[in-house]
Design a protein around this motif. Structure first.
Motif, short mmCIF file in Angstrom:
data_model
loop_
_atom_site.label_atom_id
_atom_site.label_comp_id
_atom_site.label_asym_id
_atom_site.label_seq_id
_atom_site.Cartn_x
_atom_site.Cartn_y
_atom_site.Cartn_z
N ALA A 270 0.83 -1.21 0.00
CA ALA A 270 0.00 0.00 0.00
C ALA A 270 0.87 1.25 0.00
N PHE A 271 1.98 1.23 0.76
CA PHE A 271 2.85 2.40 0.79
C PHE A 271 3.52 2.64 -0.56
N LEU A 272 3.99 1.58 -1.21
CA LEU A 272 4.63 1.73 -2.52
C LEU A 272 3.65 2.28 -3.55
N MET A 273 2.41 1.85 -3.46
CA MET A 273 1.39 2.37 -4.38
C MET A 273 1.18 3.86 -4.15
N HIS A 274 1.25 4.27 -2.89
CA HIS A 274 1.07 5.68 -2.53
C HIS A 274 2.30 6.52 -2.88
N PHE A 278 2.87 3.35 -7.82
CA PHE A 278 2.88 2.05 -8.50
C PHE A 278 1.46 1.49 -8.55
N PRO A 279 1.02 0.94 -9.68
CA PRO A 279 -0.20 0.14 -9.67
C PRO A 279 0.02 -1.08 -8.76
N LEU A 280 -1.05 -1.71 -8.35
CA LEU A 280 -0.95 -2.84 -7.44
C LEU A 280 -0.02 -3.92 -7.97
N LYS A 281 -0.13 -4.24 -9.25
CA LYS A 281 0.69 -5.32 -9.81
C LYS A 281 2.17 -5.03 -9.67
N GLN A 302 -8.15 -7.79 -1.64
CA GLN A 302 -9.28 -6.97 -2.07
C GLN A 302 -9.14 -5.53 -1.59
N GLN A 303 -8.63 -5.36 -0.38
CA GLN A 303 -8.43 -4.02 0.15
C GLN A 303 -7.36 -3.27 -0.63
N LEU A 304 -6.32 -3.98 -1.07
CA LEU A 304 -5.30 -3.36 -1.91
C LEU A 304 -5.87 -2.96 -3.26
N SER A 305 -6.78 -3.78 -3.78
CA SER A 305 -7.44 -3.43 -5.04
C SER A 305 -8.29 -2.18 -4.86
N ASP A 306 -8.98 -2.09 -3.72
CA ASP A 306 -9.78 -0.90 -3.43
C ASP A 306 -8.87 0.33 -3.28
N TRP A 307 -7.70 0.13 -2.69
CA TRP A 307 -6.73 1.22 -2.53
C TRP A 307 -6.23 1.71 -3.89
N GLU A 308 -6.00 0.77 -4.79
CA GLU A 308 -5.60 1.12 -6.15
C GLU A 308 -6.69 1.95 -6.82
N SER A 309 -7.93 1.55 -6.68
CA SER A 309 -9.04 2.29 -7.28
C SER A 309 -9.15 3.69 -6.69
N LYS A 310 -8.85 3.82 -5.40
CA LYS A 310 -8.92 5.13 -4.76
C LYS A 310 -7.79 6.04 -5.25
N LEU A 311 -6.57 5.48 -5.38
CA LEU A 311 -5.43 6.28 -5.80
C LEU A 311 -5.47 6.65 -7.27
N PHE A 312 -5.89 5.70 -8.10
CA PHE A 312 -5.84 5.90 -9.55
C PHE A 312 -7.21 6.20 -10.15
N ARG A 313 -8.23 6.18 -9.30
CA ARG A 313 -9.61 6.42 -9.73
C ARG A 313 -10.11 5.38 -10.73
N THR A 314 -9.46 4.24 -10.75
CA THR A 314 -9.91 3.11 -11.58
C THR A 314 -9.15 1.87 -11.13
N THR A 317 -5.34 -3.41 -11.81
CA THR A 317 -4.84 -4.78 -11.65
C THR A 317 -6.00 -5.75 -11.47
N ASP A 318 -5.97 -6.82 -12.24
CA ASP A 318 -6.99 -7.87 -12.12
C ASP A 318 -6.57 -8.84 -11.02
N THR A 319 -7.13 -8.71 -9.84
CA THR A 319 -6.73 -9.55 -8.71
C THR A 319 -7.36 -10.93 -8.75
N SER A 320 -8.13 -11.23 -9.78
CA SER A 320 -8.66 -12.59 -9.93
C SER A 320 -7.62 -13.53 -10.54
N GLU A 321 -6.52 -12.96 -11.04
CA GLU A 321 -5.45 -13.78 -11.59
C GLU A 321 -4.83 -14.66 -10.51
N PRO A 322 -4.31 -15.84 -10.87
CA PRO A 322 -3.75 -16.77 -9.86
C PRO A 322 -2.62 -16.17 -9.04
N ASN A 323 -1.90 -15.19 -9.58
CA ASN A 323 -0.78 -14.59 -8.84
C ASN A 323 -1.22 -13.96 -7.53
N TYR A 324 -2.49 -13.60 -7.42
CA TYR A 324 -2.97 -12.91 -6.22
C TYR A 324 -3.82 -13.81 -5.35
#
Length: 324
Positions: A270-274, A278-281, A302-314, A317-324
């Motif tokens: 979350a800090f690196l995104m801020h 950086f996008p979540l990925k 999911q909370q990191l995905s919400d944080w990405e949406s808040k920072l970038f307004r969209t 990153t697709d967190t449904s991918e197996p990497n997450y």
């Protein structure tokens, strides 16, 4: 052939400090760390667990007999201060030959110029890459730069018994060089680690209380949340980012949780995104490279995905991918 790549000191630091239940240095095919300097330099001091690579009477580098290089995950070579992958030329001594005798430790017997000495890691790696599946890593800046950054990982110890490796206590992984570290509760309570890494502030993201900085409350932030998919860490992201922003200019910050795997990695991502936007990925991959077994639980993802949406307004990153 697998090829050669440069390895930053922080990368080798993190390789040395990976752990599961025990340090990964106990795994026989995890790391082959080789010192390509002269014998007297190696004997004087070297990176922990490093073995000195030897040469034949003809000056050819010899592959360590005990190393099954085709199975080794990381093969890292270093010399004094190589910073480039280019080969260097050797200057012949008065007799027209270079001494390769391991018993010779007198600096005056060396036939290498200063630049030539700096390239011994490259020459050694050219031999090793014929036997490895993964690229051979050459430590950028060599021993001089690494030991300047991590003096506490220097040693004169040559042989390591299995029990000694099991007893080795890894340090927190380094997220931002000399600025941001991520670790577990044990590391946060170790005063020697705090001293070696020059930790000036801590963020404790666990239900345990750590009293190391109680005399200076402004240097410590405690966020008491369980490692549960239902736990709310999202609402603390702004506090975490503000605290790190405020403290990182004064010294290193350690973010830790119980095991240093889920809650702490969520906070650091979350800090690196801020801070780096950086996008979540990208933030996820950076932290994963630093600590290979980091794993935020699904609720935190999911909370990191919400944080990405808040920072970038969209959502990027697709967190449904197996990497997450």
């Amino acid at each position: 052939m697998a090829g050669l790549v440069l390895c930053e000191p922080t990368e080798l630091y993190n390789i040395l400090n990976q752990s599961m239940n025990l340090t990964r240095l106990t795994e026989p095919n995890y790391l082959c760390l080789l010192d390509a300097r002269r014998k007297h330099e190696y004997n004087e001091s070297h990176v922990i667990t490093a073995r000195r690579v030897k040469q034949s009477p003809k000056g050819e580098y010899l592959v360590p007999e005990s190393a099954e290089l085709e199975c080794v995950k990381y093969c890292v070579v270093y010399d004094g201060k190589t910073s480039f992958l280019e080969d260097y030329n050797y200057e012949e001594d008065e007799e027209g030959t270079e001494s390769a005798d391991d018993s010779s430790t007198d600096e005056s017997s060396s036939s290498c110029s200063k630049n030539a000495e700096a390239g011994t890691a490259v020459q050694c790696a050219r031999v090793l890459e014929q036997f490895t599946r993964h690229p051979v890593r050459i430590l950028k800046g060599g021993y001089e730069r690494f030991s300047a950054c991590y003096h506490f990982l220097r040693t004169q110890k040559i042989f390591w018994m299995p029990q000694e490796l099991e007893d080795f206590q890894p340090y927190p992984v380094e997220i931002l060089p000399a600025k941001l570290y991520m670790g577990n509760l044990r590391q946060a309570c170790d005063r020697q680690i705090q001293k070696d890494l020059k930790i000036k502030a801590q963020i404790n993201i666990s239900e345990d209380t750590v009293t190391l900085f109680t005399e200076e409350n402004e240097k410590s932030l405690h966020i008491s949340v369980p490692d549960s998919p239902d736990a709310d860490l999202f609402s603390f992201f702004p506090n975490i980012c503000h605290f790190i922003d405020a403290q990182i200019t004064h010294g290193a910050v350690l973010v830790f949780s119980g095991l240093g795997i889920s809650r702490s990695s969520t906070a650091v991502i979350a800090f690196l995104m801020h801070s780096s936007f950086f996008p979540l990925k990208r933030a996820w991959n950076h932290v994963l490279q630093c600590k290979t077994n980091m794993r935020p639980n699904r609720g935190f993802v999911q909370q990191l995905s919400d944080w990405e949406s808040k920072l970038f307004r969209t959502m990027i990153t697709d967190t449904s991918e197996p990497n997450y």
